[in-house]
Enzyme design. Structure first.
Site, short mmCIF file in Angstrom:
data_model
loop_
_atom_site.label_atom_id
_atom_site.label_comp_id
_atom_site.label_asym_id
_atom_site.label_seq_id
_atom_site.Cartn_x
_atom_site.Cartn_y
_atom_site.Cartn_z
N LYS A 1 0.82 -1.22 0.00
CA LYS A 1 0.00 0.00 0.00
C LYS A 1 0.85 1.27 0.00
CE LYS A 1 -2.61 0.94 3.69
NZ LYS A 1 -1.83 -0.13 4.27
N THR B 1 4.00 1.54 -0.86
CA THR B 1 4.74 1.55 -2.12
C THR B 1 3.87 2.09 -3.24
OG1 THR B 1 6.00 -0.38 -1.37
CG2 THR B 1 6.04 0.09 -3.73
N ARG C 1 2.20 8.52 7.07
CA ARG C 1 2.47 8.38 8.50
C ARG C 1 3.95 8.13 8.74
NH1 ARG C 1 -0.77 3.35 9.89
NH2 ARG C 1 -0.13 2.87 7.77
N LYS D 1 7.17 -6.41 10.81
CA LYS D 1 6.75 -5.73 9.59
C LYS D 1 7.90 -5.02 8.89
CE LYS D 1 3.23 -2.48 7.91
NZ LYS D 1 4.09 -1.51 7.25
N ALA E 1 -3.73 1.48 12.68
CA ALA E 1 -5.13 1.48 12.24
C ALA E 1 -5.93 0.34 12.84
CB ALA E 1 -5.20 1.41 10.72
N PHE F 1 -3.55 -0.55 7.16
CA PHE F 1 -4.17 -1.88 7.03
C PHE F 1 -5.25 -1.88 5.95
CE2 PHE F 1 -2.54 -2.36 11.52
CZ PHE F 1 -1.50 -3.20 11.15
N PHE G 1 3.39 -9.31 -9.67
CA PHE G 1 4.57 -10.10 -9.35
C PHE G 1 4.94 -10.96 -10.57
CE2 PHE G 1 3.47 -8.76 -5.22
CZ PHE G 1 4.54 -9.02 -4.36
N TRP H 1 7.34 -0.90 -7.68
CA TRP H 1 8.48 -1.37 -6.88
C TRP H 1 9.73 -1.42 -7.73
CZ3 TRP H 1 12.47 -4.69 -6.38
CH2 TRP H 1 13.02 -4.85 -5.10
#
Length: 555
Positions: free
Chosen positions: A69, A71, A92, A103, A271, A299, A380, A408
């Site tokens: 998210k 990214t 954030r 994470k 969140a 999230f 991917f 990415w």
């Protein structure tokens, strides 16, 4: 393959004064913290003209496969600038708990990330230290007031504000303090929260000026008296000192993406526990200095997006123009029942079984909150054309397009198609933004509305203790506030094992409290905790520093 840290170090950043100039912020309004980050003076908002368009980036229910998210948020902003749009990011700040837990960092990934990498993921400009210190000053003043005679009659068993530390530390969830004799305080059961889960963090996020911050601090309820009256930080005369500690931290931080897009990075509540959005001030700055302000909420859309829309937008007066729902084929196959090590090959059956998770999130954004939406599918190498076509087909049935994202590996170039669709949504469709519930409903009715309309469940059940707490909060005049539901991030329900799009479930509200300074009521469901723990193998084990002071192991 290069790590995110290696990629970040391979791309030279611009001087932050140059970044500021690109969005018409003069150097005299900056407080620079080195060459690549700065605080921005709040006076810049005075008299500033028309707002840009607000774009929310949210996602499906998270899985161990990852969704991307942040990214996507960064890559979308870079993509918008590549097609000639003045885009600014609002994000954030990362918490040290996840950075050293499981994470990792929270600054995007690959060639779609915000820098400087190490600074952002570690201490940055010291905001979290200031927030934690202001919170802990308040706690110290509560206990000192009791020690010095307790003129307000605070019941030590009913103190609701807890000390905090910005680290996952389960040992501190429940403690007994004040031991060692009368000179050392009053013995009582206590505990710590992680800094990002505190009301102090939420207050910072919602504050719009120094005066507003001080007033919000004053409204914070610290505990209750023996005869059940709330005691506030204002009663303790703590708000002035708390605001003094927070004065510099209240200024949003200006950073940049690897492509030089301005990024306001400020505050960072979880969140699943809190409301999961960056500060109102950071969003205001992004709207004032960008034609497109791209922000994210934590999230899945049932958590961050719901709270962004029902709490932040409602209280701050924001009206989003469009939303992006991020997904991956891999994650959807996990929602369809596959394990992480089974995601490599094509599996249309598992994908179809997991797609209802995406479709419920998309339907909520489009039909509950009335926002134009697009699905951003992070591609991917293992994704097949058949799998991608299936996602596109099912999304199209809801009247929503899907755009492939390769930000990415390709940076902003991989987000151009998504950027064009976002611009089309903003220009061709009119957002008729609505919240999931009306302010006039009771606390119970608001929670039940979210459980039904957003989560897709059968409603909410309340323990006897929660019902008693709700009744008292409504007596005290807090019934008109929006609700912030704390629940697991891994499911629409309050049971993390119920993946996909479960139905016929009831969420159980076990405790309800008010964050009077922040301006919302918090409902705790399931087994959610306000102090996470470290995993069996924490990410901290892989972090190191060499003889030259170069940090390794962050991701």
């Amino acid at each position: 393959m290069k790590s995110d840290l290696e990629i970040a170090r391979s791309v030279p950043l611009k001087d932050i004064r140059e970044v500021a100039k690109s969005c018409n912020i003069a150097e005299e309004h900056l407080s620079c913290y080195g060459k690549y980050k700065a605080k921005v003076d709040l006076s810049l908002l005075n008299g500033k003209g028309k707002d840009g368009k607000l774009i929310l980036v949210t996602a499906i229910t998270p899985t161990p496969a990852g969704e991307g998210k942040t990214t996507t948020t960064v890559g979308l902003a870079d993509g918008l600038r590549r097609i000639g749009k003045n885009a600014v990011v609002a994000l954030r700040e990362p918490s040290l708990g996840p950075v050293f837990g499981i994470k990792g960092g929270a600054t995007g990934g690959g060639y779609a990330q915000v820098g400087p990498f190490e600074d952002l993921n570690l201490h940055f400009t010291g905001d979290f230290h200031a927030i934690g210190t202001a919170n802990n000053l308040l706690c110290a003043m509560v206990d000192n007031h009791i020690y010095q005679g307790n003129a307000l009659g605070i019941d030590p068993r009913r103190i609701v504000v807890r000390r905090c530390v910005d680290m996952n530390d389960r040992q501190l969830r429940f403690v007994v303090d004040g031991l060692g004799g009368k000179a050392n305080g009053t013995p009582r059961e206590d505990g710590f929260d992680i800094t990002v889960a505190t009301e102090m963090m939420a207050v910072m996020c919602m504050a719009t000026s120094y005066t507003d911050l001080k007033e919000r601090c004053a409204r914070m309820i610290v505990g209750y008296t023996y005869d059940d009256r709330p005691v506030t930080a204002g009663d303790l005369k703590a708000q002035g000192a708390m605001t003094a500690l927070l004065a510099e931290a209240l200024k949003p931080n200006l950073a940049q993406t690897l492509e030089g897009t301005p990024a306001f990075v400020h505050c960072g509540p979880f969140a699943n526990i809190a409301h999961g959005c960056n500060s109102v001030l950071a969003t205001k700055f992004a709207l004032k200095f960008g034609d497109y302000a791209v922000t994210e909420a934590g999230f899945g859309a049932d958590l961050g997006a719901e709270k962004f829309l029902d709490i932040k937008c409602r209280l701050a007066g924001f009206r989003p123009s469009a939303a992006v729902v991020v997904a991956t084929v891999r994650a959807l196959k996990m929602h369809g029942g596959l394990k992480k090590d089974e995601l490599g090959g094509e599996n249309l059956a598992a994908l179809e079984a997991g797609l209802p998770n995406l479709l419920r999130h998309v339907s909520n954004i489009k039909n509950v909150f009335k926002l134009p939406a697009v699905v951003a599918l992070n591609r991917f190498p293992t994704d097949t054309d058949a799998e991608i076509s299936l996602v596109m087909e099912k999304s199209r049935e809801l009247g929503v397009n899907t755009e492939l994202s390769t930000v990415w590996q390709d940076g902003g170039a991989g987000g151009v198609a998504l950027a064009k669709e976002v611009v089309r949504l903003c220009e061709e469709e009119t957002a008729d933004f609505a919240c999931a519930y009306e302010s006039g409903l009771s606390i119970k009715e608001k929670i039940d509305a979210v459980a039904r309309c957003v989560y897709g469940g059968s409603g909410a059940a309340f323990t006897a203790e929660a019902q008693k707490q709700i009744a008292r909060l409504e007596e005290l005049g807090f019934g008109g506030l929006p609700v912030c539901i704390a629940k697991t991030q891994y499911s629409f329900s309050d049971d993390p094992a119920k993946i996909g799009a479960p139905e016929n479930f009831v969420i159980t509200v076990r405790s309800v409290k008010v964050s009077a300074g922040a301006g919302f009521v918090v409902a705790l469901t399931g087994s959610i905790m306000t102090m996470p723990g470290l995993p069996k193998v924490p990410a901290a084990e892989g972090v190191d520093v060499d003889e030259n002071g170069v940090i390794t192991g962050l991701f």
